[in-house]
Scaffold this active site. Structure first.
Site, short mmCIF file in Angstrom:
data_model
loop_
_atom_site.label_atom_id
_atom_site.label_comp_id
_atom_site.label_asym_id
_atom_site.label_seq_id
_atom_site.Cartn_x
_atom_site.Cartn_y
_atom_site.Cartn_z
N GLU A 270 24.21 -40.03 35.82
CA GLU A 270 23.17 -39.59 34.99
C GLU A 270 22.16 -38.58 35.48
OE1 GLU A 270 21.32 -42.46 32.41
OE2 GLU A 270 23.43 -43.36 31.87
N TYR A 473 30.02 -50.97 17.90
CA TYR A 473 29.14 -49.84 17.57
C TYR A 473 28.39 -49.99 16.38
CZ TYR A 473 28.21 -44.92 17.54
OH TYR A 473 27.36 -43.47 17.39
#
Lengths: 560, 560
Positions: A270, A473
């Site tokens: 990241e 999700y």
């Protein structure tokens, strides 16, 4: 660079030329949404135009800005309001809340556009020397605060390093089935260039149109066809990473026992260890054939068991996607509002109800590959899904989904215009734990929405499945309390988000299946990685970025 | 523990009750080998019996040995000659040279047998406090110096931590298809216990019978059916690692974007970060069907292209194994010496020669799975292999190989009794580079053998293949110069090994595909991982093992 920044929304999704298509049925659409979130009326909450927003003063000294221009060229160092606003935040729900209300306190002081790995190395060296935070930014589609332009205490300012001028395909190896590209290449550009050679990476996240190769890897993303093509960490064969300490490379080996595989330290880093400047990834011949079949199940647990049977039964699907009853109903009705179906469809729905599918959960199974491979896969999937309690309902639901598969992020902006909040979060767990985690997170979301005084909808799907487990999700839609200002709205969101994150953490889920950690999940990470796990990551960061200039506040901090 | 140490060879392979079977044709076998290595005669070079060897004095003070006994129980702390000798080295060619000549200078001072993760944690804490090096040891089958009982300068001594009493299967999850076991479980025990539940890990390295779950992961091994079941790092779902700083755990998620995947720092760590005490791995239902077909190709390049076509053509093979002409010939003739075939076979060989297969390379393709899946896979493989220039030669070569697939290590001991050296090394590279690397390493090996005055044979096979590349496994057999003592023999070996390693490093190969790094490859690692890559690994080690007691001298050192 495919997309000049001014052609894109700085405070919303994607291209300014594209809006979510309601086909002239605006009134009906918003009436449906209003009812879904249990509101009496939907307020009008348009965003603040950029020219009415005061950006924070630039903290970097003119000498430093000039120095950045010396490293690159002055035209590739931008300090204008649009560039700073565009790069202030990612595109999460709470990012949009802030952008639309004109809260740009985290706008970067400057945005730089390097064009090569060598330029990135020089930039990092310059920024480290001057204690300037560097926030790597590809498409900027992070929904976890991964590109928020924050520095650490004591730093001289924040520079966002936009990678999207590094967008060249450098090599396609048609023998080894790998391609090397600069990291800032957008999904569609990469796929077009590979398609011209007969290949695909096969990585199609929902953000595909506005996300980049480097971002996919840095955040360990997952594409819609991950069952066939793998998640971003599995695509990665070799990487070039610019760090403040110099260039860190991993080499391309199909497999190796030469110590730990450091590609897996690059994937998921990241931007905290450095900037991925080039990546070599696996590619595949463009599939000769594709087919998407849909089935319905009586309930989510039965459907989830079918997904498991398909993946463990090695049918070789490219995608298996199961929506729970609430998601199936919401999107079914929503679609019906926009494109009303005739009476035949209503009769079919009624027949399904009588057959015990009143709370039906739709599952789509996609196959890609050679014609025979697709046919055989479909044949086996049909048998397994049917034996698992599924009812085949044809190919049109899948085809319709395919056509609209990158469209949903565009719906969020008009939702926000109408005082409706919508956010998503995701996790994964082992198969044996899927039902328990599903219930826990749903209950947490519903309870938290109620606690902040909003009705709402919680929808869930399984979109990625593995031999040992699956992702879950969650999408939640709720009536925003727009009457009391930004802080209150952020608190409302945070209450819901925290409840869901706690449920995930306490019920055996990972804090993210494919969105990443960023700022939002950073405080949940120690519970997942353990103190020693965090220590190891921090030690790696301290080694590569000793002054802590790389993407401060995300994932881990230097030192441990 | 499956194998009491005294039932195993301390200076050779496997069980004392098993020897390589020459079926009464000893004279013919050794005559064949003699000719193969170009020697006039083969000397008799039996190993030195243990009772004629002086072991080094135990450096650990009696108080420390007693302390270890206090942590465990006195009977699980062994300081007798057999235990020390058994655990002195791994089982590489140059380990055997030293063991057989009685060079036990690296015997550990004590061998400890913990039975739980908690005991390992206490041991590491004790050893760190007293500056005692700890060498984790499972099956001890390392061929790269991975278990050599060496300490670092200034340490009080060396304890080998034998994990094989930690051999319990802790959990089998038939829903998530994962199993958790203690790390010291031997391959056959793990497979038997899973088979009783209908499952398999599917990891069958050549060392399978005498290697352990923890060792597979620590060294990133690869099994013979890796095309289907994956290499050891891909099996790993979660791990428990005892470090001097405490327990480091990774959790079981089918996929996650919660930062880098730290399982990939556990895999390949070779005991330098800690001791893997428990591992959760993927399991698969025992295959209902298996089939192994064999094809021959005119040359290695054609065969390698066929392997590539099979794997990239997604035939779903469990194994694809291609031997080059020299390997095909050597093992064909060797087998013929032991089990002479009739005239029919000779006619078949002759016919193959006339058909252009004089230098034939045999390829075996194995399928496992459902009956239909195996049939369909075989059908596709037949088509692809045939179109790629392969000639189907039936199923018997594959069946014969399957029966003997764990037998080869037993051949090394009688080879060494006859003054013949045999060693193996392996690498991997991308498909486009396979022919070049193959030639470079073969030439390096042949040249180096010549330079040390030995004739010999270099044989190569591809045993693991991937979408993007393949492994290359080299076996070299040579006449040892036994006249000038151990140091001279080690130097002879080292000359050959270094030449091959240099060729690998300079021609785009990894220094190891599945043997690992250990001591032997450690100085080649910086070229492969880069300075920053080594720095990152060293930083992780410094964090988890700040005093550097864990397996000193292997892989990386603390501090960087």
């Amino acid at each position: 660079m495919r997309y000049a920044r001014e052609r894109l929304r700085w405070n919303g999704w994607g291209s300014r030329e594209v809006t979510f298509e309601t086909k002239g049925r605006d009134r009906e659409v918003w009436d449906f949404v209003r009812q879904a979130v249990g509101a009496d009326a939907l307020p009008s909450t348009p965003p603040t135009p950029l020219d009415q927003i005061d950006l924070p003063a630039i903290r970097l000294s003119p000498a430093i800005v000039e120095g950045l221009g010396g490293v690159l060229s002055p035209d590739r160092v931008r300090t204008d309001a649009y560039e700073r606003a565009f790069h202030a935040l990612g595109r999460s729900y709470h990012d949009l809340l802030r952008l639309r209300r004109g809260d740009l306190r985290h706008a970067p002081d400057a945005v730089v556009y390097p064009e090569s790995a060598a330029e990135v190395l020089m930039l990092l060296s310059f920024c480290e020397k001057h204690d300037v935070a560097v926030v790597p930014f590809g498409g900027g589609s992070s929904v976890v605060g991964g590109v928020e332009a924050r520095g650490a205490d004591g730093q001289a300012g924040v520079v966002t390093l936009d990678t999207t001028r590094m967008d060249q395909v450098l090599e396609v190896d048609p023998v080894s089935h790998t391609a090397t590209a600069q990291s800032g290449i957008y999904g569609p550009v990469l796929e077009e260039e590979l398609a011209a050679r007969g290949f695909t990476v096969g990585h199609f996240p929902q953000s595909f149109e506005y996300s980049t190769l480097g971002g996919w890897i840095a955040a360990r993303g997952a594409g819609q066809l991950s069952n066939r093509y793998g998640t971003a960490d599995k695509l990665l064969v070799a990487a070039k990473v610019a760090t403040p300490r110099g260039e860190w490379r991993t080499l391309a080996f199909p497999a190796s026992a030469a110590g730990p595989n450091l590609n897996h330290l690059v994937a998921g880093s990241e931007g905290t260890l450095g900037v991925i400047t080039e990546a070599t990834v696996k590619i595949h011949p463009v599939a000769e054939s594709r087919r998407i079949a849909a089935f319905v199940f009586r309930d989510f647990e039965t459907g989830a068991a079918a997904v498991r049977a398909l993946v463990q039964g090695e049918v070789g699907a490219a995608m298996i996607r199961l929506s729970d009853a609430d998601e199936t109903r919401f999107f079914g009705e929503f679609r019906n509002v926009i494109e009303p179906h005739g009476g035949a469809s209503k009769i079919a729905e009624k027949a399904l109800s009588y057959a015990g599918f009143a709370d039906k959960c739709v599952m789509m199974v996609a196959f890609e590959g050679g014609q025979r491979q697709v046919r055989e896969g479909f044949r086996r999937a049909f048998g397994i899904a049917t034996r698992a309690g599924g009812l085949f309902v044809g190919e049109s639901p899948g085809k319709a989904w395919w056509k609209r598969r990158f469209e949903m992020p565009y719906l969020r902006d008009p939702m926000m215009d109408h005082g409706v909040g919508v956010d998503t979060l995701e996790t994964s767990t082992e198969w044996a734990n899927v039902p328990r985690l599903y219930r826990a997170v749903r209950e947490a979301l519903a309870g938290a929405m109620k606690s902040v005084g909003s009705g709402g909808v919680v929808m869930t799907h399984v979109s990625h499945s593995y031999l040992d487990g699956a992702s879950l999700y969650f999408t939640f839609v709720f009536a925003r309390d727009v009457s009391r200002g930004l802080e209150s709205e952020l608190a409302q969101w945070k209450t819901i988000k925290e409840a869901a994150s706690r449920a995930i953490s306490e019920h055996g889920g990972t804090i993210s299946h494919h969105h990443g950690v960023g700022i939002d999940h950073a405080h949940w990470l120690p519970a997942e990685k353990g103190t020693l796990g965090i220590d190891v990551l921090s030690a790696a960061k301290a080694k590569l970025d000793p002054k802590g200039v790389m993407n401060p506040g995300k994932l881990v901090r230097a030192g441990g």
